[in-house]
Write an enzyme that holds these catalytic residues in place. Structure first.
Site, PDB file in Angstrom:
ATOM      1  N   LYS A 161       0.853  -1.127   0.002  1.00 28.98           N
ATOM      2  CA  LYS A 161      -0.049  -0.055   0.091  1.00 28.98           C
ATOM      3  C   LYS A 161       0.942   1.065  -0.091  1.00 28.98           C
ATOM      4  O   LYS A 161       2.048   1.304   0.037  1.00 28.98           O
ATOM      5  CB  LYS A 161      -1.075  -0.028   1.329  1.00 28.98           C
ATOM      6  N   TYR A 212      17.081  29.240  10.017  1.00 30.20           N
ATOM      7  CA  TYR A 212      16.079  29.981  10.528  1.00 30.20           C
ATOM      8  C   TYR A 212      16.094  30.139  12.178  1.00 30.20           C
ATOM      9  O   TYR A 212      16.427  29.188  12.836  1.00 30.20           O
ATOM     10  CB  TYR A 212      14.658  29.586  10.310  1.00 30.20           C
TER      11      TYR A 212
END
Length: 344
Positions: A33, A242
């Site tokens: 899957k 950041y």
């Protein structure tokens, strides 16, 4: 190229299936899957079929269609989500076997596709998909009269061998299927490792095929190499990335590589993870951003052209640990920007 390279070893995938098959007391299927756990369901499915898998499981009917197109008409494909409204034509045209989860799905299937193969999923305690004991007791005779090809359930805590839930679910599943002359399935990867009493007639390994825990003997299937875009010198007291999240305590060489959370390397992994130049670990510093990761390469004898993030030293599960998640999430999140190469 500034594109990171994701390498997938299909021979390792096939070996993992064969090794789990050797541990299984019954037939061994394969769960493919989520596009083969993010690695391309067609290539994964074909490699597993060559290894010997004859039955496959997907999450939804549309995944089954893609797999059928890759595998051809002769192998079994089962759908965990069952027979949803709108699935009828796909199930029929692509010979997919739904695992029916409720009375509504059972009625839909028997009315719209009489005689079409189906299985039944039972809820043995996970409270996710499947019929609960009382519902199954009311529908059992009707269902068995339509000749299901499989009765299955799913373990909630199989990756924790000593968890009491495993024995409870095994007991419940046995009670719900007592006297039933239909193939049964309870174990995925973790269930296989719990031992033969959990195996029944068919096992459904998933994550273990792709090199993930709890199958500790799995061969690694994926590796990820990130090209270096730029290297700069950073002085003590200067920050990187950041939020000034990392500040240099010594003169440092910082490599910026081409990958980030848009590529499935989720922002939370930052601290506590390294990239590798051959066998040398280089710590990730600063925050993971959308397209870029910064890495301290000060201790390398020469500037690298690329650095490896997933490899034999640092598996998918170790990357996941650094991010506070599991290997499944990292694997299935690996992005579409990678240049993918397949071996085997």
């Amino acid at each position: 190229m500034s594109t990171a390279n994701l390498s997938i070893d299909l021979d390792a995938l096939a070996s993992n299936w064969r090794n789990l098959d050797a541990l299984s007391a019954g037939e061994t299927a394969a769960v493919v899957k989520a596009n083969g756990y993010g690695l391309d369901v067609a290539r994964v499915g074909q490699a597993l079929a060559r290894a010997g898998a004859r039955n496959f499981f997907v999450a939804i009917a549309e995944e089954g269609v893609a797999l059928r197109r890759a595998l051809g008409p002769d192998l079994g494909i089962s759908v965990f989500s069952g027979h949803m409204a709108g699935d009828t034509k796909l199930l029929q045209d692509f010979d997919l076997t739904p695992m029916l989860n409720s009375v509504d799905q059972m009625l839909r299937h028997f009315e719209s596709l009489p005689g079409h193969k189906f299985g039944v999923q039972l809820d043995s305690g996970m409270n996710r998909l499947g019929m609960e004991p009382a519902e199954w007791a009311a529908l059992r005779d009707i269902s068995l009269g339509q000749n299901p090809v499989l009765i299955m359930s799913h373990l909630a805590c199989a990756d924790e061998p000593d968890h009491a839930m495993n024995a409870l679910q095994l007991k419940t599943f046995r009670e719900m299927t007592e006297g039933v002359d239909v193939p049964r399935s309870l174990a995925a990867t973790g269930g296989i490792l719990l031992g033969p009493e959990y195996h029944f007639d068919l096992c459904r390994p998933g994550i273990g095929l792709y090199g993930g825990l709890p199958f500790r003997d799995a061969l690694p299937v994926v590796s990820l190499d990130l090209p270096v875009i730029q290297i700069r010198d950073v002085l003590p007291g200067e920050s990187v990335g950041y939020g000034n999240a990392w500040i240099a305590r010594r003169p440092s060489r910082i490599a910026t590589v081409a990958a980030g959370y848009a590529d499935g390397l989720i922002r939370a992994m930052g601290a506590g993870i390294s990239a590798y130049a051959d066998d040398t670990a280089c710590p990730v510093v600063g925050r993971v951003s959308m397209d870029l990761i910064t890495i301290d390469v000060t201790d390398l004898p020469a500037d690298p052209e690329s650095l490896s993030l997933i490899n034999a030293h640092q598996t998918v599960d170790k990357v996941a640990d650094a991010a506070g998640t599991i290997g499944y999430e990292i694997l299935t999140s690996l992005g579409h920007r990678y240049a993918r190469s397949y071996s085997g």
